[in-house]
Structures are given as structure tokens and as C-alpha cells.
Design an enzyme around this catalytic site. Structure first.
Site, mmCIF file in Angstrom:
data_model
loop_
_atom_site.group_PDB
_atom_site.id
_atom_site.type_symbol
_atom_site.label_atom_id
_atom_site.label_comp_id
_atom_site.label_asym_id
_atom_site.label_seq_id
_atom_site.Cartn_x
_atom_site.Cartn_y
_atom_site.Cartn_z
ATOM 1 N N ASN A 8 -31.349 -35.680 -3.135
ATOM 2 C CA ASN A 8 -30.453 -34.815 -2.355
ATOM 3 C C ASN A 8 -31.157 -33.468 -2.190
ATOM 4 O O ASN A 8 -31.237 -32.692 -3.135
ATOM 5 C CB ASN A 8 -29.113 -34.664 -3.086
ATOM 6 N N LYS A 10 -30.148 -31.030 -0.530
ATOM 7 C CA LYS A 10 -29.175 -29.930 -0.320
ATOM 8 C C LYS A 10 -29.641 -29.082 0.870
ATOM 9 O O LYS A 10 -30.221 -29.639 1.815
ATOM 10 C CB LYS A 10 -28.996 -29.123 -1.605
ATOM 11 N N HIS A 88 -19.479 -34.377 -2.497
ATOM 12 C CA HIS A 88 -20.324 -33.633 -3.442
ATOM 13 C C HIS A 88 -19.541 -32.423 -3.955
ATOM 14 O O HIS A 88 -18.801 -31.798 -3.194
ATOM 15 C CB HIS A 88 -21.628 -33.199 -2.768
ATOM 16 N N GLU A 90 -20.389 -29.517 -4.443
ATOM 17 C CA GLU A 90 -20.664 -28.286 -3.680
ATOM 18 C C GLU A 90 -19.882 -28.283 -2.367
ATOM 19 O O GLU A 90 -19.453 -27.224 -1.910
ATOM 20 C CB GLU A 90 -22.180 -28.141 -3.463
ATOM 21 N N GLU A 155 -21.385 -37.073 -11.157
ATOM 22 C CA GLU A 155 -22.144 -35.836 -11.319
ATOM 23 C C GLU A 155 -21.262 -34.787 -12.000
ATOM 24 O O GLU A 155 -20.498 -34.086 -11.317
ATOM 25 C CB GLU A 155 -22.579 -35.292 -9.952
ATOM 26 N N GLY A 161 -27.823 -28.641 -11.786
ATOM 27 C CA GLY A 161 -28.692 -27.465 -11.720
ATOM 28 C C GLY A 161 -28.725 -26.636 -12.995
ATOM 29 O O GLY A 161 -29.251 -25.524 -12.990
ATOM 30 N N SER A 192 -29.192 -32.571 -13.211
ATOM 31 C CA SER A 192 -30.374 -32.223 -14.001
ATOM 32 C C SER A 192 -31.270 -33.414 -14.338
ATOM 33 O O SER A 192 -31.929 -33.424 -15.377
ATOM 34 C CB SER A 192 -29.978 -31.471 -15.282
HETATM 35 P P1 13P Z 1 -29.681 -31.195 -9.788
HETATM 36 O O1 13P Z 1 -30.492 -32.451 -9.921
HETATM 37 O O2 13P Z 1 -30.434 -30.052 -9.175
HETATM 38 O O3 13P Z 1 -28.973 -30.856 -11.056
HETATM 39 O O4 13P Z 1 -28.528 -31.531 -8.694
HETATM 40 C C1 13P Z 1 -27.792 -32.692 -8.830
HETATM 41 C C2 13P Z 1 -27.038 -32.920 -7.579
HETATM 42 O O5 13P Z 1 -26.147 -32.159 -7.242
HETATM 43 C C3 13P Z 1 -27.443 -34.054 -6.758
HETATM 44 O O6 13P Z 1 -26.490 -34.319 -5.767
#
Ligand code: 13P
Length: 229
Positions: A8, A10, A88, A90, A155, A161, A192
Site C-alpha cells: 500500500n 498510500k 483503511h 486512514e 490492521e 507506522g 509495521s
Molecule cells: P505500515 O506498514 O507503514 O505500518 O502501514 C500499514 C498499512 O497501513 C498498510 O495498509
């Protein structure tokens, strides 16, 4: 059975950096696992046909019309896209998406034969207050007992992150819970994931793959993750 390894990106990358990413990844990766790369929407049409599966990061819950800024499932299909992330944390947070919105997005994708990757996961406070089971069950209430094969990415918000990661036992507990609610499901873990922890996660827990954010931006590291089981 092969695992599902999803990147991803982002809101990262440009047309040229993503092109370079695909070139490096194709050179480095040697895996029979299924690899999918979720890239920002302006570039979907450029990379839909590049030999590696590409996913969208979101879709509108609506069919078409006066929804400025949104992208419909029909548009994704027209660009040759076969997968889309939905729900997601976010997008739930910054776009105020509800579980009902996410189910409407799911239905739009299914209508166009695009496979949804449905993200769920709890904030730390929910885990600390022992409300994990009811929180996860509630996020899955629209997906109970559906016949279609679902892809659910667990997640935990506190692991995204942060460098923090649940134990294999914690992941297995949530994975059992999800399998008890959804009939036919492939479960991914995200939060992570990196080249150091991927092998343990993929080989020792009850999951069918991983969803990788930050570490996926480096094509060599992502190739390493994709090959770790
Ligand atoms: P990280 O791998 O940066 O922690 O992000 C995970 C994520 O949100 C994948 O969709």
C-alpha cells in the site's frame, strides 16, 4: 497455498518513481506468492497493465453523479483494475467513512467484479479496555456469513507506522475471531510489517498474507518480504 502480499503506497510516489519501483521489483522478486500493489489513483491507468497486479486504495460507495473528487467502481473497472482496498483506518479517520459506507463500497466493487480488500482494526484504547472482540465483530457486521470469498486485512491502528507489532498469538486470536464471523475468508495482517518480521508473521501465524505500508516503498525490501515464505 500461496500467500497474498499487498503493498500500500498510500499517498506516495510519482509516475516516474512508481515506474522505477516496478522495474526494480520485477528484477529482484522471485516468488510464487500473489503480489498486488495499491498505488495512488492518478497512476492506476498507467500501470494497470504492467504485469504486476495493481489495486486502488479506495472507491466511491455511489454509482455516479454529483460526487466531486470521487472515483467509481465502474471507472476502476474501465482502467483494468481488479482489486481495491476499502475501509483503511486512514480513510475511516480522514474521510469519516462509516461501516455502512464501507459495505456500500464493497457492493459497488462486487458489481464490477473487482475484489475488495476490507481493512479493519482497533485503536489501542479498545484493546486496553478489553473491547477487542466486540469492536472487531461490529466492524464485520455487514460481512457476516456472506458466501463470496472475502479478503480481510487486520490492521490494528496502533501498529500502523509505529514499529509496534502484535504477537503471533494476538494475531491468531483475531484471525480466529474473523474466521468465526466470515465463512469464506483470506486474512491478511498489516501494521509495521518489514523484512525483519515478515517471515515470522507469514510462517508462524494463522494468516494468508500481509498488507505492507512504509516498507513497501522500497522495492528491494518489498521483494524480500514477498519471498519470505
Ligand atoms: P505500515 O506498514 O507503514 O505500518 O502501514 C500499514 C498499512 O497501513 C498498510 O495498509
Amino acid at each position: 497455498m500461496s500467500k497474498l502480499i499487498i503493498a500500500n503506497f498510500k499517498m506516495n510516489g510519482t509516475k516516474s518513481s512508481i515506474e522505477e519501483w516496478f522495474n526494480t521489483f520485477s528484477r529482484e522478486a522471485n516468488t510464487s506468492n500473489e503480489v498486488i500493489v495499491a498505488i495512488p489513483s492518478p497512476f492506476l491507468i498507467n500501470f494497470a497493465d504492467n504485469g504486476i497486479r495493481v489495486a486502488a486504495q479506495n472507491v466511491s460507495p455511489y454509482v455516479s453523479g454529483a460526487y466531486t473528487s470521487q472515483v467509481s467502481a465502474e471507472m476502476l473497472k474501465d482502467c483494468g483494475i481488479e482489486y481495491s482496498i476499502i475501509g483503511h483506518s486512514e480513510s475511516r479517520e480522514f474521510l469519516k467513512e462509516t461501516d455502512e459506507d464501507i459495505f456500500n463500497k464493497y457492493n459497488q466493487l462486487i458489481k464490477y467484479s473487482i475484489k475488495p480488500v476490507i481493512c479493519i482494526g482497533e485503536p489501542l484504547k479498545i484493546r486496553e479496555d478489553n473491547l477487542l472482540q466486540s469492536f472487531i465483530s461490529s466492524q464485520l457486521k455487514y460481512f457476516e456469513d456472506l458466501e463470496n470469498e472475502l479478503i480481510i486485512a487486520y490492521e490494528p491502528i496502533w501498529a500502523i507506522g509505529s514499529g509496534l507489532i502484535p504477537t503471533v498469538e494476538d494475531i491468531n486470536e483475531v484471525s480466529e475471531l474473523i474466521r468465526g464471523i466470515c465463512k469464506n475468508v483470506r486474512i491478511l495482517y498489516g501494521g509495521s510489517v518489514n523484512k525483519e518480521n515478515a517471515s515470522n508473521l507469514l510462517n508462524n501465524s494463522n494468516i494468508d498474507g500481509v498488507l505492507v505500508g512504509g516498507a513497501s516503498l522500497n522495492p528491494k525490501e518489498f521483494a524480500n518480504i514477498a519471498q519470505s515464505c
